[in-house]
Motif scaffolding. Structure first.
Motif, PDB file in Angstrom:
ATOM      1  N   LEU A 119       0.813  -1.207   0.000  1.00 47.78           N
ATOM      2  CA  LEU A 119       0.000   0.000   0.000  1.00 47.78           C
ATOM      3  C   LEU A 119       0.845   1.254   0.000  1.00 47.78           C
ATOM      4  O   LEU A 119       0.481   2.266  -0.596  1.00 47.78           O
ATOM      5  CB  LEU A 119      -0.916   0.020   1.222  1.00 47.78           C
ATOM      6  CG  LEU A 119      -2.036  -1.023   1.229  1.00 47.78           C
ATOM      7  CD1 LEU A 119      -2.839  -0.887   2.498  1.00 47.78           C
ATOM      8  CD2 LEU A 119      -2.921  -0.844   0.019  1.00 47.78           C
ATOM      9  N   ALA A 120       2.011   1.161   0.677  1.00 42.69           N
ATOM     10  CA  ALA A 120       2.828   2.362   0.754  1.00 42.69           C
ATOM     11  C   ALA A 120       3.579   2.604  -0.538  1.00 42.69           C
ATOM     12  O   ALA A 120       3.845   3.742  -0.902  1.00 42.69           O
ATOM     13  CB  ALA A 120       3.801   2.233   1.914  1.00 42.69           C
ATOM     14  N   ARG A 121       3.956   1.517  -1.186  1.00 41.43           N
ATOM     15  CA  ARG A 121       4.815   1.669  -2.347  1.00 41.43           C
ATOM     16  C   ARG A 121       4.047   1.897  -3.624  1.00 41.43           C
ATOM     17  O   ARG A 121       4.581   2.418  -4.589  1.00 41.43           O
ATOM     18  CB  ARG A 121       5.681   0.403  -2.506  1.00 41.43           C
ATOM     19  CG  ARG A 121       6.718   0.270  -1.421  1.00 41.43           C
ATOM     20  CD  ARG A 121       7.835   1.245  -1.665  1.00 41.43           C
ATOM     21  NE  ARG A 121       8.863   1.100  -0.639  1.00 41.43           N
ATOM     22  CZ  ARG A 121       9.253   2.107   0.138  1.00 41.43           C
ATOM     23  NH1 ARG A 121       8.696   3.275   0.020  1.00 41.43           N
ATOM     24  NH2 ARG A 121      10.207   1.909   1.029  1.00 41.43           N
ATOM     25  N   ARG A 122       2.801   1.445  -3.659  1.00 49.26           N
ATOM     26  CA  ARG A 122       2.084   1.535  -4.919  1.00 49.26           C
ATOM     27  C   ARG A 122       0.812   2.326  -4.719  1.00 49.26           C
ATOM     28  O   ARG A 122       0.005   2.006  -3.861  1.00 49.26           O
ATOM     29  CB  ARG A 122       1.681   0.138  -5.397  1.00 49.26           C
ATOM     30  CG  ARG A 122       2.818  -0.831  -5.517  1.00 49.26           C
ATOM     31  CD  ARG A 122       3.215  -1.035  -6.967  1.00 49.26           C
ATOM     32  NE  ARG A 122       4.219  -2.079  -7.060  1.00 49.26           N
ATOM     33  CZ  ARG A 122       5.516  -1.853  -6.914  1.00 49.26           C
ATOM     34  NH1 ARG A 122       5.946  -0.657  -6.647  1.00 49.26           N
ATOM     35  NH2 ARG A 122       6.374  -2.839  -7.026  1.00 49.26           N
ATOM     36  N   ARG A 123       0.644   3.362  -5.463  1.00 45.04           N
ATOM     37  CA  ARG A 123      -0.582   4.146  -5.326  1.00 45.04           C
ATOM     38  C   ARG A 123      -1.561   3.742  -6.402  1.00 45.04           C
ATOM     39  O   ARG A 123      -1.778   4.427  -7.370  1.00 45.04           O
ATOM     40  CB  ARG A 123      -0.242   5.633  -5.481  1.00 45.04           C
ATOM     41  CG  ARG A 123       0.649   6.062  -4.360  1.00 45.04           C
ATOM     42  CD  ARG A 123       1.039   7.488  -4.454  1.00 45.04           C
ATOM     43  NE  ARG A 123       1.301   7.957  -3.102  1.00 45.04           N
ATOM     44  CZ  ARG A 123       0.338   8.351  -2.303  1.00 45.04           C
ATOM     45  NH1 ARG A 123      -0.916   8.319  -2.694  1.00 45.04           N
ATOM     46  NH2 ARG A 123       0.625   8.761  -1.094  1.00 45.04           N
ATOM     47  N   THR A 124      -2.147   2.601  -6.222  1.00 46.65           N
ATOM     48  CA  THR A 124      -3.041   2.068  -7.239  1.00 46.65           C
ATOM     49  C   THR A 124      -4.436   1.934  -6.674  1.00 46.65           C
ATOM     50  O   THR A 124      -4.687   2.261  -5.527  1.00 46.65           O
ATOM     51  CB  THR A 124      -2.567   0.692  -7.705  1.00 46.65           C
ATOM     52  OG1 THR A 124      -2.500  -0.124  -6.538  1.00 46.65           O
ATOM     53  CG2 THR A 124      -1.200   0.782  -8.341  1.00 46.65           C
ATOM     54  N   LEU A 125      -5.320   1.424  -7.452  1.00 46.18           N
ATOM     55  CA  LEU A 125      -6.717   1.336  -7.046  1.00 46.18           C
ATOM     56  C   LEU A 125      -6.913   0.543  -5.751  1.00 46.18           C
ATOM     57  O   LEU A 125      -7.571   1.034  -4.837  1.00 46.18           O
ATOM     58  CB  LEU A 125      -7.557   0.733  -8.183  1.00 46.18           C
ATOM     59  CG  LEU A 125      -9.055   0.666  -7.861  1.00 46.18           C
ATOM     60  CD1 LEU A 125      -9.583   2.066  -7.613  1.00 46.18           C
ATOM     61  CD2 LEU A 125      -9.805   0.020  -9.015  1.00 46.18           C
ATOM     62  N   PRO A 126      -6.367  -0.645  -5.641  1.00 40.86           N
ATOM     63  CA  PRO A 126      -6.561  -1.356  -4.378  1.00 40.86           C
ATOM     64  C   PRO A 126      -6.030  -0.554  -3.191  1.00 40.86           C
ATOM     65  O   PRO A 126      -6.628  -0.545  -2.126  1.00 40.86           O
ATOM     66  CB  PRO A 126      -5.765  -2.650  -4.544  1.00 40.86           C
ATOM     67  CG  PRO A 126      -5.649  -2.829  -5.996  1.00 40.86           C
ATOM     68  CD  PRO A 126      -5.600  -1.468  -6.589  1.00 40.86           C
TER      69      PRO A 126
END
Lengths: 301, 447, 365
Positions: A119-126
């Motif tokens: 969650l911290a590394r990827r700012r994606t939909l999930p």
């Protein structure tokens, strides 16, 4: 009025009056007295009700009905503790609570660390959806979710099992755990991971050997919060557990009260003291680490 | 380095330990199990022991339908039952009180016991007591323990004031009660404050006020045209007015008691601040346990009606001695798969001898006629006789079986009564709220 | 430097391009860096640091995986996320959505009445329900009072515990005790303290001649809410204190020193040095406290059951009563949704005004 850059050289005169390690002059005596007085007020506010509980636990029934209560029991007795153990299976339920709270805490961490990393590394939909859930899940009243939750657990055949309770606690602790650990993961410079990747580390190895050690304070904080939350929780435990041998201690405490506020005050106080002890021990063990842990997570989170 | 290995060890331990609680306590195939789950609300030690002994005795005699003893608590039983009913995993035999059964019965969660009831059980309990568990035409529980409200008094103070002690056969009427309270109230001097004749513990004012209205011929809840309506005429409000009068005009009742529950008034009672306290019958146990050495306390019946005067009660066979009660009941869940066995177990628990044992454990009065005659419950000691002798005047509380009572109680009646007793509103306002607002709420449930 | 330590532990070499302090621009201070001399709390977000490192880093070798991404995440990331996602969906999101959806029906307890979809009827009823808005007002008063008082007292205590006073260990231990107690115990405990005839408070106050008669703390309509607020503050003080204390300890000593050398008094130092450094932490814990306080009702339930006369009936308590005592699930769910909306709005307003200058830090997300 902060000076730019690092430490200046203090003058010799100043050094003599400075308190060790701070470089700031020791406060005047009057200020010190005021500080002690303030601390005393705090201690009274925080500590007296607890002392009251302590004294109630050692008072015989005669003194409990007195209209002029004293802080110290006139005839201290261990009878309340004996009665508490006799009336309810305190030891058994204490062990149950310990198991549930411990497992919930450890599993929370085990599940939250990898997830918060993603969650911290990827700012994606999930990731965004999860952030939204983190807020919404804490705002909607829990009691209204109990019945649907119960039905889901029943489908999974997890009703009346400690495992089901652990699962519920882990899931409902996750918002806080993710929030906390996400901040810590963000504090880890991605440059480290890039370098690890360059050196041929797989994703999992990177996580384990590079990121995890830096998360240790955050893990400690999450462990503490999850343990205490699971230990003290009452409503879920009440409705999900049925068998007497699986009861947790927070449910047990309500058995010392009857209808319309009638209560076995002595044994109730004794049992309450015993119910508070494990959390205190846990705190004492982790107290020092906690101080450093929480701030960084809060700042970055 | 150490931190990392410690962390890793902890995580591995978690992974290893996690399956243990999961497997050890998995589903037990409850559908196939022939046993019964009995949820009991006993919480005092003697009562719990009595219950457990009875369950053990049953299990010894009926090894094919074993009963599992589950313990609940009065404070949380409604929530627990509601969730288990909705979730489909309710206990089979349920210990609860009659007032709580209304919603469950209407919700279809309880078994109608009429076809299952054995004749000897039917005849063992008087009809007026059976009426407490009759909801919407069906019978949903076996009332087995009941609790009258009594007057616990300091005998020494009464003797000193020369007041006649009432008995069940010759009780006071409300006028005598007021006179007694007046005689007992005095300023103690020496900075010790005032002694009040009576302390009404009115933290939960509604059930008391409604149940006592029966002694003056009122009911508060009436049935009109097949529906429940609230009325608060002079007969319904006589006792409430009396209490208000004692607190604010005569000053013979302690104003501090208005916010106290039963056990809260005890310290003041022991210290001589209150001479008489109306309490539920089971509170005698706390009085006995907490009273100082040599404290002479006695259990008296509550006043019965008004001879002549306002709200002249005494209609019907009880002569103003009637008191509304909400007994403790044993019910059977509709989802129970072994209803006959459950009924037999209930009949076993409510057999005369067992009932006496349970009553003594809980300091309550049994409902079965045979149990009421037991000599152990007729002793003068601890006022048992007062309770058992007044048992024949205990009728169904008017609040039983009324749909929407809970909401009326929480939203309208409790605040209204609390404000009235605190002299915040007048009788007319109280009546307006209880009747007009109240009937509106009840109407919603009886569409 | 911390990165070197970590890399050494992991058995990795630091590439030469990295060793020459190139990481200064991109690295926020690590949590346990005692030697960090930048003197400023971290101001770079993950986004900024990623951008910076992307400029200077060597592209990762896993290009094959980059091609297989679902929803922006590759298989490895899903593997890490799934153990959390699955239970969340099943045990949290599912029941939450179901619970929320009941607000649009006339769901009731019991099997006899079928549940029908009623649209916004519950909300219409709610708008006209004076008791709900009363409880809403009580809830706001409660939440704001408890949060503000909690924060103020915790700040004071944290400042005190930061000083070099004796018995600091005792104060620290006592500060955590309310946290360790189950809510039921806290409720019973304070009931004993507030007891009119035999309680600790009345006895103490009368002993000090501050009171001449026994006050009914929990039974008087005007005293009940303040009394209950005090208990709320007492119960929540530990968590806030610990967080603020940790925040205070993260403020570097050098700042204090240089400010003192410049002649700044204690108050000036507090305003110019401590508070700006503490602010993100303070905002974070204050908003979290607000959320928790709005939701809490167990404590009040044990103490007063919402009385006297509804003076302490918190909105969550009201929703609980609607659902569990009257069996009106639909109406209770509608209440829940209205509360969520109201609190979310409140928080958005509160945080937006506080966080605008700190947006780039990603203070509270």
């Amino acid at each position: 009025m902060s000076a730019p850059g690092g430490v200046r050289q203090p003058s010799v005169a100043r050094a003599r009056t400075a308190a060790p390690g701070t470089g700031v002059a020791r406060p005047r005596r009057a200020v010190r007295y005021a500080q002690y007085a303030a601390l005393l007020c705090y201690l009274a506010f925080l500590g007296l009700p607890l002392l009251w509980l302590l004294s109630t636990a050692f008072k015989p029934p005669r003194e409990l009905g007195s209209a002029a209560p004293e802080l110290l029991p006139a005839h201290p007795t261990l009878g309340n503790f004996a009665a508490a153990f006799d009336e309810q299976p305190l030891l058994r339920s204490g062990l149950n609570s310990l198991t549930v709270a411990g497992c919930a805490a450890l599993l929370s961490v085990a599940v939250a660390v990898p997830a918060s990393y993603v969650l911290a590394r990827r700012r994606t939909l999930p990731a965004r959806a999860t952030s939204g859930w983190i807020v919404a899940g804490q705002l909607f009243p829990l009691v209204l979710v109990i019945v649907p939750l119960f039905m889901v657990l029943r489908q999974l055949r997890l009703v009346d099992s400690l495992g089901g309770l652990v699962a519920v606690y882990v899931v409902w602790n996750l918002p806080f755990a993710l929030w906390m650990l996400r901040g810590y993961v963000r504090a880890v410079p991605p440059a480290l991971e890039e370098a690890a990747a360059v050196d041929g580390c797989g994703r999992l190895r990177t996580l384990r050997s590079v990121v995890l050690p830096l998360l240790a304070p955050g893990v400690v904080a999450t462990l503490m919060f999850s343990f205490v939350a699971a230990w003290n929780e009452f409503f879920f435990a009440l409705v999900l557990l049925k068998s007497p041998e699986k009861q947790t201690i927070s449910v047990l405490l309500t058995r010392f009260t009857g209808a319309e506020g009638a209560a076995d005050l002595g044994p109730l106080a004794a049992a309450s003291l015993l119910a508070t002890l494990p959390s205190l021990v846990f705190f004492a063990l982790l107290q020092r680490r906690l101080a450093g842990a929480l701030s960084a997570g809060a700042v970055k989170g | 380095m150490r931190r990392r290995t410690l962390l890793r060890a902890a995580l591995t331990a978690a992974a290893a330990a996690a399956p243990l609680p999961l497997t050890g306590c998995g589903p037990r195939g409850t559908d196939a199990r022939p046993g019964l789950d009995y949820l009991s609300l006993a919480w005092q030690k003697e009562s719990v022991d009595a219950n457990k002994a009875l369950v053990a005795a049953w299990n010894a005699a009926h090894p094919h339908t074993p009963v599992r003893y589950l313990q609940g608590s009065w404070e949380s039983v409604h929530d627990q039952l509601l969730t288990s009913f909705e979730g489909g995993s309710a206990p089979d035999v349920i210990h609860d009180e009659a007032g709580d059964l209304t919603d469950f019965a209407h919700g279809g969660y309880l078994t109608d016991l009429r076809p299952l009831l054995p004749e000897r059980l039917n005849s063992a309990i008087p009809q007026r007591t059976w009426r407490t568990a009759r909801i919407g035409g069906g019978l949903y529980g076996v009332p087995f323990l009941q609790e009258p409200r009594v007057l616990v008094a300091d005998r020494r103070l009464l003797r000193r004031a020369g007041i006649r002690l009432p008995t069940v056969r010759r009780p006071w009427d409300w006028a005598e009660f007021e006179a007694a309270a007046r005689a007992l109230t005095r300023d103690r001097g020496g900075g010790r404050g005032r002694r009040y004749g009576v302390a009404w513990a009115m933290k939960e004012p509604v059930s008391q006020s409604v149940n006592l209205a029966l002694s003056t011929g009122g009911r508060v809840f009436h049935r009109a045209g097949g529906r429940d309506v609230v009325r608060f005429g002079p007969r319904d409000s006589a006792v409430a007015e009396l209490i208000h009068r004692q607190v604010h005009r005569d000053r013979t009742a302690a104003p501090s008691g208005l916010g106290m529950s039963g056990s809260d008034v005890l310290p003041g009672f022991f210290a001589g601040r209150y001479a008489m306290v109306p309490l539920n019958f089971s509170y005698r146990q706390q009085v006995h346990q907490q009273a100082p050495e040599g404290f002479d306390w006695v259990t008296l019946p509550l006043p019965a009606g008004n001879r002549g005067g306002r709200g002249a009660g005494g209609s019907g066979p009880h002569g103003g001695r009637a008191q509304g009660v909400s007994p403790q009941t044993l019910s059977i869940a509709r989802d129970c798969r072994h209803k006959r066995a459950a009924m037999e177990f209930v009949a076993f628990l409510t057999g005369a001898r067992q009932l006496v044992r349970l009553a003594r454990g809980d300091w309550l009065v049994p409902t079965a006629t045979a149990a009421l005659a037991a000599p152990a419950l007729h002793t003068e000691r601890y006022g048992w006789r007062t309770g058992t002798e007044s048992a024949r005047h205990l009728v169904a509380s008017p609040v039983l079986g009324v749909r929407g009572y809970q909401e009326w109680l929480d939203k309208i009646a409790t605040p209204a009564f609390q404000e009235y007793y605190a002299d915040g509103i007048a009788l007319r306002e109280l009546r307006g709220r209880l009747v007009e607002d109240g009937n509106r709420v009840l109407a919603r449930y009886q569409r | 430097m911390p990165e070197e330590r970590v890399r050494a532990r992991a058995g990795l070499r630091l590439p030469r391009s990295r060793r020459a302090g190139a990481t200064d621009a991109s690295a926020p201070s690590a949590p346990d860096s005692a030697s960090d001399s930048s003197g400023r709390p971290a101001r770079t977000s993950a986004r900024t640091s990623a951008r910076t490192s992307a400029r200077t880093s060597v592209p990762p070798p896993r290009t094959a995986r980059d091609r297989r991404r679902a929803l922006g995440l590759d298989a490895g990331a899903w593997f890490l996320l799934l153990p959390a996602l699955l239970p969340i969906l099943v045990l949290s999101v599912g029941p939450l959505l179901y619970g929320m959806s009941l607000a649009f029906t006339d769901a009731q307890a019991g099997r006899t009445d079928p549940t029908r979809f009623t649209g916004l009827a519950n909300f219409a009823d709610l708008r006209l329900d004076p008791l709900f808005w009363d409880s809403f007002r009580v809830g706001l008063v409660w939440a704001v009072s408890v949060t503000v008082l909690q924060f103020a007292l915790a700040l004071g205590l944290a400042l005190l515990l930061d000083q070099n006073l004796r018995f600091r260990w005792l104060a620290r231990t006592l500060a955590l005790v309310p946290w360790a107690m189950p809510q039921v115990v806290v409720g019973e405990l304070w009931r004993l303290v507030y007891h009119q005839d035999a309680g600790l408070l009345n006895t103490t106050l009368r002993g000090l001649h501050l009171l001449d008669h026994n006050a009914g703390w929990l039974t008087s309509p005007s005293l009940a809410l303040p009394a209950v607020i005090v208990v709320g503050v007492w119960a929540g003080l530990p968590q806030t204190t610990v967080v603020l204390l940790a925040g205070l300890q993260n403020v570097p000593r050098e700042l204090h020193e240089s400010a003192a050398l410049d002649g700044a008094g204690a108050w000036r130092r507090m305003r110019a040095v401590t508070w700006p450094a503490l602010r993100p932490v303070a905002v974070a814990i204050a908003s979290l406290d607000l959320i928790w306080n709005i939701n809490s009702f167990g404590l009040v339930y044990v103490l007063t059951q919402g009385g006297p006369g509804g003076q302490t009936r918190l909105p969550m308590l009201f929703a609980y009563e609607e659902a569990f005592r009257y069996g009106q699930y639909g109406y209770a769910a509608a209440m829940g949704l209205v509360l969520v909306a109201a609190v979310a709005l409140l928080l958005a307003v509160f945080l937006r005004s506080r966080l605008r200058p700190y947006e780039e830090e990603g203070g509270v997300r």
